[in-house]
Design a protein around this motif. Structure first.
Motif, PDB file in Angstrom:
ATOM      1  N   LYS A 213      -1.547  11.033  -3.415  1.00 17.49           N
ATOM      2  CA  LYS A 213      -0.145  11.345  -3.114  1.00 17.49           C
ATOM      3  C   LYS A 213       0.705  11.440  -4.372  1.00 17.49           C
ATOM      4  CE  LYS A 213      -0.152   9.382   1.487  1.00 17.49           C
ATOM      5  NZ  LYS A 213       0.505   8.471   2.436  1.00 17.49           N
ATOM      6  N   GLY A 214       0.056  11.327  -5.540  1.00 11.84           N
ATOM      7  CA  GLY A 214       0.773  11.435  -6.801  1.00 11.84           C
ATOM      8  C   GLY A 214       1.570  10.189  -7.164  1.00 11.84           C
ATOM      9  N   LEU A 215       1.264   9.076  -6.528  1.00 14.84           N
ATOM     10  CA  LEU A 215       1.976   7.827  -6.786  1.00 14.84           C
ATOM     11  C   LEU A 215       1.369   7.140  -8.003  1.00 14.84           C
ATOM     12  CD1 LEU A 215       4.103   5.811  -5.612  1.00 14.84           C
ATOM     13  CD2 LEU A 215       2.213   4.754  -4.369  1.00 14.84           C
ATOM     14  N   GLN A 216       2.231   6.684  -8.893  1.00 17.79           N
ATOM     15  CA  GLN A 216       1.748   5.939 -10.047  1.00 17.79           C
ATOM     16  C   GLN A 216       1.224   4.589  -9.584  1.00 17.79           C
ATOM     17  OE1 GLN A 216       4.582   5.538 -13.200  1.00 17.79           O
ATOM     18  NE2 GLN A 216       5.311   7.622 -12.986  1.00 17.79           N
ATOM     19  N   LEU A 217       0.293   4.037 -10.332  1.00 12.25           N
ATOM     20  CA  LEU A 217      -0.244   2.731  -9.970  1.00 12.25           C
ATOM     21  C   LEU A 217       0.677   1.608 -10.439  1.00 12.25           C
ATOM     22  CD1 LEU A 217      -4.046   3.266 -10.663  1.00 12.25           C
ATOM     23  CD2 LEU A 217      -2.779   3.535  -8.529  1.00 12.25           C
ATOM     24  N   THR A 218       1.315   1.805 -11.577  1.00 10.49           N
ATOM     25  CA  THR A 218       2.232   0.797 -12.118  1.00 10.49           C
ATOM     26  C   THR A 218       3.579   1.445 -12.378  1.00 10.49           C
ATOM     27  OG1 THR A 218       1.524   1.258 -14.377  1.00 10.49           O
ATOM     28  CG2 THR A 218       0.359  -0.503 -13.209  1.00 10.49           C
ATOM     29  N   GLY A 219       4.533   0.627 -12.741  1.00 17.10           N
ATOM     30  CA  GLY A 219       5.855   1.144 -13.077  1.00 17.10           C
ATOM     31  C   GLY A 219       6.779   1.182 -11.875  1.00 17.10           C
ATOM     32  N   GLU A 220       7.979   1.650 -12.116  1.00 25.97           N
ATOM     33  CA  GLU A 220       9.023   1.723 -11.093  1.00 25.97           C
ATOM     34  C   GLU A 220       8.561   2.556  -9.903  1.00 25.97           C
ATOM     35  OE1 GLU A 220      12.575   0.665  -9.453  1.00 25.97           O
ATOM     36  OE2 GLU A 220      11.888   0.046 -11.437  1.00 25.97           O
ATOM     37  N   GLY A 221       8.542   1.933  -8.722  1.00 31.27           N
ATOM     38  CA  GLY A 221       8.155   2.636  -7.510  1.00 31.27           C
ATOM     39  C   GLY A 221       6.662   2.847  -7.346  1.00 31.27           C
ATOM     40  N   GLY A 222       5.870   2.299  -8.254  1.00 33.23           N
ATOM     41  CA  GLY A 222       4.423   2.477  -8.199  1.00 33.23           C
ATOM     42  C   GLY A 222       3.767   1.596  -7.154  1.00 33.23           C
ATOM     43  N   LEU A 223       2.479   1.796  -6.994  1.00 31.80           N
ATOM     44  CA  LEU A 223       1.706   1.067  -5.996  1.00 31.80           C
ATOM     45  C   LEU A 223       1.808  -0.438  -6.197  1.00 31.80           C
ATOM     46  CD1 LEU A 223      -0.338   1.010  -3.647  1.00 31.80           C
ATOM     47  CD2 LEU A 223      -2.156   1.200  -5.367  1.00 31.80           C
ATOM     48  N   LEU A 224       1.654  -0.908  -7.409  1.00 27.98           N
ATOM     49  CA  LEU A 224       1.706  -2.342  -7.675  1.00 27.98           C
ATOM     50  C   LEU A 224       3.063  -2.919  -7.288  1.00 27.98           C
ATOM     51  CD1 LEU A 224       0.374  -4.891  -8.708  1.00 27.98           C
ATOM     52  CD2 LEU A 224       1.103  -4.259 -11.013  1.00 27.98           C
ATOM     53  N   GLN A 225       4.131  -2.232  -7.630  1.00 24.99           N
ATOM     54  CA  GLN A 225       5.468  -2.708  -7.279  1.00 24.99           C
ATOM     55  C   GLN A 225       5.653  -2.737  -5.761  1.00 24.99           C
ATOM     56  OE1 GLN A 225       8.884  -0.223  -8.178  1.00 24.99           O
ATOM     57  NE2 GLN A 225      10.066  -2.033  -8.756  1.00 24.99           N
ATOM     58  N   GLN A 226       5.193  -1.717  -5.081  1.00 22.31           N
ATOM     59  CA  GLN A 226       5.331  -1.659  -3.632  1.00 22.31           C
ATOM     60  C   GLN A 226       4.518  -2.754  -2.942  1.00 22.31           C
ATOM     61  OE1 GLN A 226       4.832   2.222  -1.871  1.00 22.31           O
ATOM     62  NE2 GLN A 226       5.841   3.223  -3.592  1.00 22.31           N
ATOM     63  N   LEU A 227       3.294  -2.988  -3.420  1.00 21.27           N
ATOM     64  CA  LEU A 227       2.466  -4.043  -2.850  1.00 21.27           C
ATOM     65  C   LEU A 227       3.080  -5.419  -3.092  1.00 21.27           C
ATOM     66  CD1 LEU A 227      -1.138  -2.850  -3.759  1.00 21.27           C
ATOM     67  CD2 LEU A 227      -0.157  -3.050  -1.481  1.00 21.27           C
ATOM     68  N   THR A 228       3.585  -5.633  -4.294  1.00 22.49           N
ATOM     69  CA  THR A 228       4.224  -6.912  -4.620  1.00 22.49           C
ATOM     70  C   THR A 228       5.419  -7.153  -3.711  1.00 22.49           C
ATOM     71  OG1 THR A 228       3.508  -6.733  -6.920  1.00 22.49           O
ATOM     72  CG2 THR A 228       5.310  -8.253  -6.453  1.00 22.49           C
ATOM     73  N   LYS A 229       6.244  -6.148  -3.542  1.00 25.45           N
ATOM     74  CA  LYS A 229       7.419  -6.270  -2.681  1.00 25.45           C
ATOM     75  C   LYS A 229       7.011  -6.571  -1.240  1.00 25.45           C
ATOM     76  CE  LYS A 229      11.570  -3.761  -1.282  1.00 25.45           C
ATOM     77  NZ  LYS A 229      12.341  -2.518  -1.431  1.00 25.45           N
ATOM     78  N   ALA A 230       5.992  -5.878  -0.747  1.00 29.10           N
ATOM     79  CA  ALA A 230       5.538  -6.079   0.629  1.00 29.10           C
ATOM     80  C   ALA A 230       4.969  -7.479   0.838  1.00 29.10           C
ATOM     81  CB  ALA A 230       4.488  -5.023   0.988  1.00 29.10           C
ATOM     82  N   VAL A 231       4.154  -7.938  -0.105  1.00 28.86           N
ATOM     83  CA  VAL A 231       3.556  -9.271   0.013  1.00 28.86           C
ATOM     84  C   VAL A 231       4.630 -10.353  -0.054  1.00 28.86           C
ATOM     85  CG1 VAL A 231       2.049 -10.952  -1.135  1.00 28.86           C
ATOM     86  CG2 VAL A 231       1.283  -8.590  -0.816  1.00 28.86           C
ATOM     87  N   LEU A 232       5.539 -10.236  -0.999  1.00 32.45           N
ATOM     88  CA  LEU A 232       6.609 -11.231  -1.110  1.00 32.45           C
ATOM     89  C   LEU A 232       7.511 -11.219   0.119  1.00 32.45           C
ATOM     90  CD1 LEU A 232       7.574 -10.920  -4.878  1.00 32.45           C
ATOM     91  CD2 LEU A 232       6.257 -12.729  -3.771  1.00 32.45           C
ATOM     92  N   GLY A 233       7.809 -10.044   0.623  1.00 33.11           N
ATOM     93  CA  GLY A 233       8.648  -9.940   1.816  1.00 33.11           C
ATOM     94  C   GLY A 233       8.001 -10.594   3.023  1.00 33.11           C
ATOM     95  N   ARG A 234       6.713 -10.333   3.217  1.00 30.96           N
ATOM     96  CA  ARG A 234       6.007 -10.928   4.351  1.00 30.96           C
ATOM     97  C   ARG A 234       5.874 -12.441   4.176  1.00 30.96           C
ATOM     98  NH1 ARG A 234       4.608  -5.795   4.094  1.00 30.96           N
ATOM     99  NH2 ARG A 234       3.971  -4.643   5.932  1.00 30.96           N
ATOM    100  N   THR A 235       5.647 -12.893   2.955  1.00 28.97           N
ATOM    101  CA  THR A 235       5.535 -14.321   2.685  1.00 28.97           C
ATOM    102  C   THR A 235       6.859 -15.024   2.971  1.00 28.97           C
ATOM    103  OG1 THR A 235       3.858 -13.891   1.006  1.00 28.97           O
ATOM    104  CG2 THR A 235       4.944 -16.042   0.931  1.00 28.97           C
ATOM    105  N   LEU A 236       7.944 -14.425   2.525  1.00 24.91           N
ATOM    106  CA  LEU A 236       9.266 -15.001   2.770  1.00 24.91           C
ATOM    107  C   LEU A 236       9.572 -15.023   4.264  1.00 24.91           C
ATOM    108  CD1 LEU A 236      11.945 -16.133   1.813  1.00 24.91           C
ATOM    109  CD2 LEU A 236      12.735 -13.797   1.442  1.00 24.91           C
TER     110      LEU A 236
END
Length: 74
Positions: free
Chosen positions: A39-62
């Motif tokens: 899908k042309g998504l970067q793995l790191t950086g602003e809006g990248g896969l790592l950032q999205q996964l981190t946000k999702a995991v932290l959100g679900r944990t909270l």
């Protein structure tokens, strides 16, 4: 920065399920990376896969922490 080392020693009857779990997790990671790249998504950086996964995991944990009774499991 602090380093955390966690050691886990598996007994013979635990070793096989751990290997199976690791293989499943590796396949899941491979699928996520492949999908992101296709899908042309970067793995790191602003809006990248790592950032999205981190946000999702932290959100679900909270969210889970907010609905879990004190001292209990949800």
């Amino acid at each position: 920065m602090t380093d955390t080392v966690t050691e886990f020693v598996a007994t013979d009857d635990q070793a096989e399920p751990l290997l199976e779990t690791a293989a499943v997790e590796q396949k899941l990671i491979d699928q996520l990376v492949e999908q992101a790249r296709s899908k042309g998504l970067q793995l790191t950086g602003e809006g990248g896969l790592l950032q999205q996964l981190t946000k999702a995991v932290l959100g679900r944990t909270l969210a889970r922490a907010l609905i879990t009774p004190w001292g209990g499991e949800a």
